[in-house]
Motif scaffolding. Structure first.
Motif, PDB file in Angstrom:
ATOM      1  N   ILE B 182       0.923  -1.343   0.174  1.00  0.00           N
ATOM      2  CA  ILE B 182      -0.448   0.218   0.003  1.00  0.00           C
ATOM      3  C   ILE B 182       0.790   1.126  -0.333  1.00  0.00           C
ATOM      4  CG2 ILE B 182      -1.960   1.293   1.471  1.00  0.00           C
ATOM      5  CD1 ILE B 182      -2.458  -1.583   0.106  1.00  0.00           C
ATOM      6  N   HIS B 183       1.003   1.932  -0.982  1.00  0.00           N
ATOM      7  CA  HIS B 183       1.297   3.428  -1.428  1.00  0.00           C
ATOM      8  C   HIS B 183       1.139   4.154  -0.698  1.00  0.00           C
ATOM      9  CE1 HIS B 183       5.066   1.395  -3.427  1.00  0.00           C
ATOM     10  NE2 HIS B 183       3.860   0.803  -4.262  1.00  0.00           N
ATOM     11  N   TYR B 184       1.510   5.018   0.033  1.00  0.00           N
ATOM     12  CA  TYR B 184       0.692   6.664   0.565  1.00  0.00           C
ATOM     13  C   TYR B 184      -0.398   7.882  -0.280  1.00  0.00           C
ATOM     14  CZ  TYR B 184       2.538   5.518   5.224  1.00  0.00           C
ATOM     15  OH  TYR B 184       2.650   5.076   6.629  1.00  0.00           O
ATOM     16  N   ARG B 185      -0.946   7.687   0.051  1.00  0.00           N
ATOM     17  CA  ARG B 185      -2.080   9.051  -1.273  1.00  0.00           C
ATOM     18  C   ARG B 185      -2.088   9.921  -0.083  1.00  0.00           C
ATOM     19  NH1 ARG B 185      -5.149   6.052  -4.848  1.00  0.00           N
ATOM     20  NH2 ARG B 185      -6.833   6.523  -3.254  1.00  0.00           N
ATOM     21  N   LEU B 186      -2.725  10.829  -0.602  1.00  0.00           N
ATOM     22  CA  LEU B 186      -3.087  12.052  -0.082  1.00  0.00           C
ATOM     23  C   LEU B 186      -4.744  12.221   0.397  1.00  0.00           C
ATOM     24  CD1 LEU B 186      -2.415  15.335   1.120  1.00  0.00           C
ATOM     25  CD2 LEU B 186      -3.899  15.860  -0.959  1.00  0.00           C
ATOM     26  N   ASN B 187      -5.738  11.221   0.215  1.00  0.00           N
ATOM     27  CA  ASN B 187      -6.706  11.224   0.067  1.00  0.00           C
ATOM     28  C   ASN B 187      -7.006  10.279  -0.572  1.00  0.00           C
ATOM     29  OD1 ASN B 187      -8.336  12.192   2.683  1.00  0.00           O
ATOM     30  ND2 ASN B 187      -7.824  14.166   1.333  1.00  0.00           N
ATOM     31  N   PRO B 188      -7.505   9.105   0.280  1.00  0.00           N
ATOM     32  CA  PRO B 188      -7.063   8.451   1.982  1.00  0.00           C
ATOM     33  C   PRO B 188      -5.824   7.955   2.102  1.00  0.00           C
ATOM     34  CG  PRO B 188      -8.023   6.487   0.838  1.00  0.00           C
ATOM     35  CD  PRO B 188      -7.863   7.630  -0.435  1.00  0.00           C
TER      36      PRO B 188
END
Lengths: 204, 204
Positions: B182-188
């Protein structure tokens, strides 16, 4: 209201009187029969043990204020408060379906007061229904010893009618007509998944 | 382990030091970045607000021992203990599917120790999978800042191999191969339902 969630109710003797760990509910209530919550928990234990469904009651949310950490022993909560749950009390999975419900008791004999539900519980059930969950209310008329499963969609109808000048309660006869009466059995005590099967059938 | 469930962990300063109501986690953790739990809760809030899914963290179960009921004010819990949860920490509904998972963090860089799971959590996930639920583990390698969703069925495989003399941990490369990063995103912040979509696709 769930029995674990006092906010303003009368003191619960088995908490305020006892300094020992609370005994399981069935023994607490042995003298005056089981609460609806205990009956549901027993039924859920039966369904779980027999690999029929996995449905649990959620713990009561607590606002922690002070927790002590004595050396070589478990953390002790020294100050905390009951918080209002943001969802319903029960959820789980049955035959691949998401199951979500709350349980309410009334001493009334003719109708169920809608004020027993909090707006956030109704909102949560709407959200779950929108996601394809099977949602309902477990309603027990304690004086009549009659128990019904009321589909959430029916509950929403009466809830919304309030703001249009509708009545603030649902008549027993309407619950009986739109819901499913659950008759006591030995095992499970409340065979409510039979009614859920019908809801699933109506859904498809 | 969830941060709400100390049993033997170091004292949590924000509990033992403060007599005020705890501030929300994001502020507690502001200085050292968010915990995995906070990141998941934020993502769930986004999914809920956007009518994408209804997934909540369950409250930490508490064993009540002493509760005071002061007149004209809220009940105060004066003695209580943290209980071991009998299920996983998160569940809910998404596109009609029952979603159930737990979140674990490790500082290890090469493997994830299976002792981070309690046998009852594995049992619960097996029961949910048997009922057609979508179950997985959220695993974060904090030192690497890498997050994976590991399907429960894969977790069961490694869990069961322990008793056959298998290793007591799952290698990062195996988690990376069998799971979904899972790669970070702004939203979510953690767009983990994208991985859940793939699990659902593989299921059908």
């Amino acid at each position: 209201m769930t029995i674990h969630y006092p906010n303003g109710q009368q003191p619960r003797k088995h908490y305020s009187a006892s300094r020992d760990l609370p005994t399981p509910h069935q023994s607490i209530y042995a003298k005056r029969g089981m609460s609806l919550e205990d009956e549901i928990n027993h039924s859920n234990q039966y369904y779980l043990a027999n690999h029929i469904a996995v449905i649990h009651k959620k713990p009561t949310p607590i606002q922690l204020v002070k927790v002590d950490y004595p050396k070589r022993s478990a953390a002790v909560i020294r100050e905390a408060y009951f918080r209002r749950p943001s969802t319903t009390d029960y959820n789980g999975v049955y035959k691949g379906y998401y199951i979500d419900f709350d349980a309410k008791e009334t001493r009334n004999k003719r109708s169920f007061p809608l004020k027993n539900f909090h707006p956030h519980q109704i909102r949560h059930m709407r959200e779950c229904v929108d996601q394809g969950g099977i949602c309902f209310a477990f309603i027990k008329f304690t004086e009549l010893d009659q128990i019904f499963l009321l589909p959430a969609t029916t509950l929403f109808k009466y809830w919304d009618q309030q703001s249009d000048g509708g009545r603030k309660s649902i008549l027993l006869k309407d619950i009986s007509a739109a819901g499913f009466q659950i008759h006591y059995r030995l095992n499970p005590r409340l065979p409510y998944l039979d009614a859920v099967d019908q809801m699933i059938a109506n859904k498809e």
